[in-house]
Design an enzyme around this catalytic site. Sequence first.
Site, PDB file in Angstrom:
ATOM      1  N   GLU A 307      16.086  -3.963  -5.916  1.00 40.25           N
ATOM      2  CA  GLU A 307      16.457  -2.952  -5.426  1.00 40.25           C
ATOM      3  C   GLU A 307      17.868  -2.155  -5.565  1.00 40.25           C
ATOM      4  O   GLU A 307      17.979  -0.813  -6.565  1.00 40.25           O
ATOM      5  CB  GLU A 307      17.752  -2.842  -3.738  1.00 40.25           C
ATOM      6  CG  GLU A 307      17.251  -1.629  -2.550  1.00 40.25           C
ATOM      7  CD  GLU A 307      16.902  -2.186  -1.477  1.00 40.25           C
ATOM      8  OE1 GLU A 307      16.196  -2.413  -0.831  1.00 40.25           O
ATOM      9  OE2 GLU A 307      18.506  -1.811  -0.383  1.00 40.25           O
ATOM     10  N   CYS A 334      15.062  -2.590   3.904  1.00 43.50           N
ATOM     11  CA  CYS A 334      15.396  -4.013   4.318  1.00 43.50           C
ATOM     12  C   CYS A 334      14.788  -3.711   5.877  1.00 43.50           C
ATOM     13  O   CYS A 334      14.740  -4.654   6.609  1.00 43.50           O
ATOM     14  CB  CYS A 334      15.800  -4.621   3.768  1.00 43.50           C
ATOM     15  SG  CYS A 334      17.696  -4.264   3.918  1.00 43.50           S
ATOM     16  N   LYS A 393      10.128  -6.206  13.139  1.00 45.28           N
ATOM     17  CA  LYS A 393      10.064  -6.743  12.253  1.00 45.28           C
ATOM     18  C   LYS A 393       8.945  -6.960  12.468  1.00 45.28           C
ATOM     19  O   LYS A 393       7.498  -7.422  11.348  1.00 45.28           O
ATOM     20  CB  LYS A 393      10.576  -8.197  11.953  1.00 45.28           C
ATOM     21  CG  LYS A 393      11.716  -8.299  11.246  1.00 45.28           C
ATOM     22  CD  LYS A 393      11.745  -8.186  10.222  1.00 45.28           C
ATOM     23  CE  LYS A 393      13.224  -7.825   9.348  1.00 45.28           C
ATOM     24  NZ  LYS A 393      13.079  -6.830   7.290  1.00 45.28           N
ATOM     25  N   GLU A 396       6.976  -4.707  11.144  1.00 51.62           N
ATOM     26  CA  GLU A 396       6.930  -4.591  10.497  1.00 51.62           C
ATOM     27  C   GLU A 396       5.250  -5.392   9.372  1.00 51.62           C
ATOM     28  O   GLU A 396       4.265  -4.562   9.028  1.00 51.62           O
ATOM     29  CB  GLU A 396       7.839  -4.617   9.810  1.00 51.62           C
ATOM     30  CG  GLU A 396       8.216  -4.364   8.490  1.00 51.62           C
ATOM     31  CD  GLU A 396       9.161  -4.913   7.705  1.00 51.62           C
ATOM     32  OE1 GLU A 396       9.558  -6.212   8.222  1.00 51.62           O
ATOM     33  OE2 GLU A 396      10.116  -4.797   6.443  1.00 51.62           O
ATOM     34  N   GLU A 401      -0.765  -2.151   5.223  1.00 49.45           N
ATOM     35  CA  GLU A 401      -0.078  -1.672   3.766  1.00 49.45           C
ATOM     36  C   GLU A 401       0.601  -3.255   3.336  1.00 49.45           C
ATOM     37  O   GLU A 401       0.653  -3.885   2.170  1.00 49.45           O
ATOM     38  CB  GLU A 401       0.472  -1.218   3.177  1.00 49.45           C
ATOM     39  CG  GLU A 401       2.038  -0.942   3.866  1.00 49.45           C
ATOM     40  CD  GLU A 401       2.006  -0.072   4.923  1.00 49.45           C
ATOM     41  OE1 GLU A 401       1.298   0.442   6.079  1.00 49.45           O
ATOM     42  OE2 GLU A 401       3.327   0.447   5.089  1.00 49.45           O
ATOM     43  N   CYS A 565      21.867  -6.200  11.645  1.00 51.75           N
ATOM     44  CA  CYS A 565      21.108  -7.169  12.405  1.00 51.75           C
ATOM     45  C   CYS A 565      21.579  -8.174  12.911  1.00 51.75           C
ATOM     46  O   CYS A 565      21.091  -8.408  13.738  1.00 51.75           O
ATOM     47  CB  CYS A 565      20.241  -8.306  11.065  1.00 51.75           C
ATOM     48  SG  CYS A 565      19.742  -7.090   9.447  1.00 51.75           S
TER      49      CYS A 565
END
Lengths: 638, 157, 403
Positions: A307, A334, A393, A396, A401, A565
């Site tokens: 990144e 993220c 998550k 995710e 993809e 988080c």
Amino acid sequence: MENKDTRAPKSQQPHVVPKPEHPEHIGGSISIEINEKKVVVPMGTTILEACRNEGIHVPTLCHHDDLCVAGVCRICVVEVEGMRTLQAACAFPITAPIKIKTSTTMVRKARRHVIDLMLSEHYGECYACVRNNNCELQSLANEYNVDHYNFGHVKESQHEVDDSSYSVVRDMDKCVLCKRCVRTCIDLQEVGVLEASNRGDETKIATFLDKDLADVICINCGQCINRCPTGALHEKAVSDPIWEAIEDPTKHVVMQTAPSPRAAIGEEFGLPAGHSMTQELNTAIRRIGFDAVFDTNFTADLTIIEEGTELIIRLFQALVEKKEDVALPQFTSCSPGWVKYLEHFYPEYIDNLSTAKSPQQMFGALLKTFYAEKIGVDPKDIVTVATMPCAAKKYECNRPEMNDSGFKDVDYGLTTRELAKMIKEAGINLPEMPKSHFDNPFGDASGAGLIFGATGGVMEAAIRSVVEFVTGVKAEDVFERANVMPVRGFDGIKIMEIPIGDQVGPVPELIKHLVPNWDWLKGATLKVAVAHGTANAKKVMEDIKAGGELSKCHFIEFMACPGGCLGGGGQPIPTSPEIRKKRAEAIYAEDESLELRKSHENPHVVQLYKEFLTEGPCGHKSHELLHTHYTKRGKYIA
Amino acid sequence: MLVAEKNALTEEIEQLVEKYGKDRSALLEILHEIQKKHRSIPDFAQQEVARLLEIHPVEVYSVISFYTFLNTEPKGRNLVRICQTISCDMKNKQAVVNAVERELGVKIGETTRDRKFTVEYTNCMGLCDQGPAMAVNERVYMKLTPEKAVEILNEVK
Amino acid sequence: MVENLRETRQGEVLFTDYTRGESVKKALSMERQDVLFEIKDSKLKGRGGAGFPTSTKWMLTAAAKSEEKYVVCNADEGEPGTFKDRVLLWEYPDLVFDGMIIAGYVIGAKEGILYLRGEYEYMLPSLEAYLEELRKDNLLGENICGKEGFNYDIRIHLGHGAYVCGEETALIESLEGHRGEARNRPPFPVTTGFNKKPTVVNNVETLAAVTRIVEKGGEWYKTHGTDKSTGSKLLSVSGDCEKPGVYELPWGTTISELLEKVGAKNTKAVQVGGASGVCLNKAQFDRTLGYEDVGTGGSVIIFDESRDMLKVLKNFMEFFVEESCGQCIPCRVGNTKLLEGVEMIEKGEFTFGYINKLKDLGKSMQVSSKCGLGQSSPNSFLTILENFKDEILNYANGGRNGK
């Protein structure tokens, strides 16, 4: 984030008397009586606050320290002398010298009735509930000695469970209509998926047109779960297929753990908030039967490199090559809740998102390629599990993809809470576990990866590396003990400027092929910002849209959850500003205790670029495995 | 919904927002006008109102579902509301209800197959001295008998 | 359409001749505090049912520091058996709107809002036309009746079918475009009302009374009614009687006197105050209407010997189960439980122990519900079960008719 009044949109601001800033100037304090004891409180203190300060317990349910006042459950009612009716302690600001009684017969009866009424329409039994032993309704029933149902108990399910979402399951049979989820979704997060619908006995919490959660613009942050007092909201459980995989001898089952679960999982085992259990957890995970346990911080370090390189490329394109369509500021990517928030609410800005995958997904892709090859196991037989502080998550890893390894990169996203349950189910008492390290070839990662767990952590990790990359000066010589204090803490939006000065260093080997030198950054000032909670993200985005100060930033860290988080939707319940602060302290303390505190110094990362990602950061292979693309989703609900 | 219909609806709502303002306090007036014209507030209209007032679609839905006179699903062209509260009930509202149900071939809460009528109960209409009372759209009818009620419906027909 | 009986109505305070604008002009010739004093002197109390002193409400709003203040006229008359506001708005808009203008002058508001219940939408065209006339006469608009700086207008906001919006904070929520859910109090609307600005919310009848008080003085007003309940009360009478309708009677009238006036025969029960009021039996017919005895917003429903009181109660409880806003637990679930109890009695499937539990629950609802709806919805449950014990007990022996 911590100022509830200014955070809420106007339509949702609580209707309470604002506390005067300087109570002493307006005659300030008031002498009141609580249970015949004289107490002096500042003007505008609620009865609940006054009681808590005196150590007098008043039960609550719809009240939550993170949220605005509702006053709807009526469990906190108290007697105020001279008033015909009981008053809700949470919603009553003291502005007169009142006399309060918190435990009269009338009060106790009314509270018991409230509990009885909630239980009468609460379908299901405690022993068959995900929140058994951690349920506020159950605790209240216990506190008020409920040993039978005074007004019956609903015998049939009244609502279908909505498990359409990968992240959040809604079981409205267990809903007590405290509206904490509504206030979380609308006020705290400003996502606005949940509200009360209908009226009277048909009132329920619903999505737009009562659609499935997967069909509305939920960002899967799971903050509603953290604030639900009962089992009405919980994550979609995935432990069953994981147990099956563990049992299956043909499967190689590996775990990666993120920093935040490690700082919080102790709470599930009765420890106070703020105990890191990193190495005890490694042992427990192996004893459950996982074949290996890895540190997500490794890919956090990798994220910083990828990144950070991407940022340098964007800056180079904009400043040196004078390209006009370079999307700046670059946004971190993220936090999957944040990513989905942007895709829905500000789709025109998806180019600003770093294409770097989140650490979880990078790890998944590496495990089924690099690692599979290394240990000589067919990637189809590798099962990758990620313990995350996060509900999003789960979503995710199911994004279509996310299969660049040729397989589903991460098979299961597990919350901190689910892992704690697995550990308990395996008969393991986590705090008693001996310590052990993470497995190779990724080993123990850096403190920079670790602090990803707190708001500002990604930015701090990036700054530690970028400063060294560009100026050649050690981060420790710029920031005391390499701690970048301006990006720490729980302020909703933090902004920091880093002047580069005239002295630049040599371009590190790793990215030499991308930029010739640093001369173009001489005298420049790098401007960065940090926002946590999507309500703050919204403020940043609106400012950027309006061309305000934040639009001049180069790099902005966004986290969907308040506190970052460590306050994620998969973390132990309950949550509060105090608990989040303790978790952050644990993370920063662990970072300070480590030798290795900078991502680019992680020897395993350096090795990975030598051995596997040989074209360097943002090279072809990196792009294939470690980068992704996004979707303009928009807000329209079909 | 066709694109052309959507565009027309958007334009209509933009005009309403122009008229009543962007403040949240304009919400019910805007919804009322949409309801009046379309006999319901379609999904798309709800989202457009939300967009223009800068609130969430679920908040619009939440408000609509709260108020009896607003609805998200289209009803019949004529809305028949019969008062079910005590004073009208005592004046034999049931006979009126029976007659209306028989005449239209639907039960309370249903819409006729030709979508001409929807019949509903309503709570006290403030015509307790004139019961039994009934409203057809905005018009109210009092001191009903089964015959009179049927006559009124036939006039609407 | 609804008839206009203004010409034939009889009363001593409201139902008398009045010329539009007279009281407004008189008020404007007085100092604001003198108008307030007159109202204070009249001892007028809110006519919606709660009976809060009107002058105190106005004084608090007048004293609140704000550039923006509002007068809201609560015409969300939804209490079962109440229709007096319908009559006032339909036949006496002059009294109501003049009262709103006076209120605006006294508290310093620029805008008045009439919250008209959706069921009264048929009145909207005529009320709008009436407001237009007021504007033409400069009773609304700028520098009203030559009073420099007094700019004030009235708009009508239509309700959409929710009984709870009659509760003043729920009404304000509704005005602001929200669900009609009552707010936490304090703060009260007098300081933090519509759009968080000081707001006075008055019942239609209260404002009409203000117009009369300004016209004829507080002293005159006090000559009607009793010591603690001054003036007159509009009663909406329905049910088993020959002459249902709206009556203006002085406070202090007994139930028996009222029954006689309206031609009620063989009366078994009188529900005073609507579904949220109390149900009286024969032995209580000598009680008087007034804040000191049986207070009421004006609904009087009469039941003769042929009526089944349990069915009446069921109708009331069904009403509350539907009309509760649903936000607080005592009201949302409590009313459901009370209705279930009524249904159990109806089927003869109940124990006295359980009914006593429900009575206890009702008492808790009265003190722990968030707003007046839940605080008063158990009233009819408690009074019908108490005052018609024998009849209800009959259900224990196999139903009302001993089936």
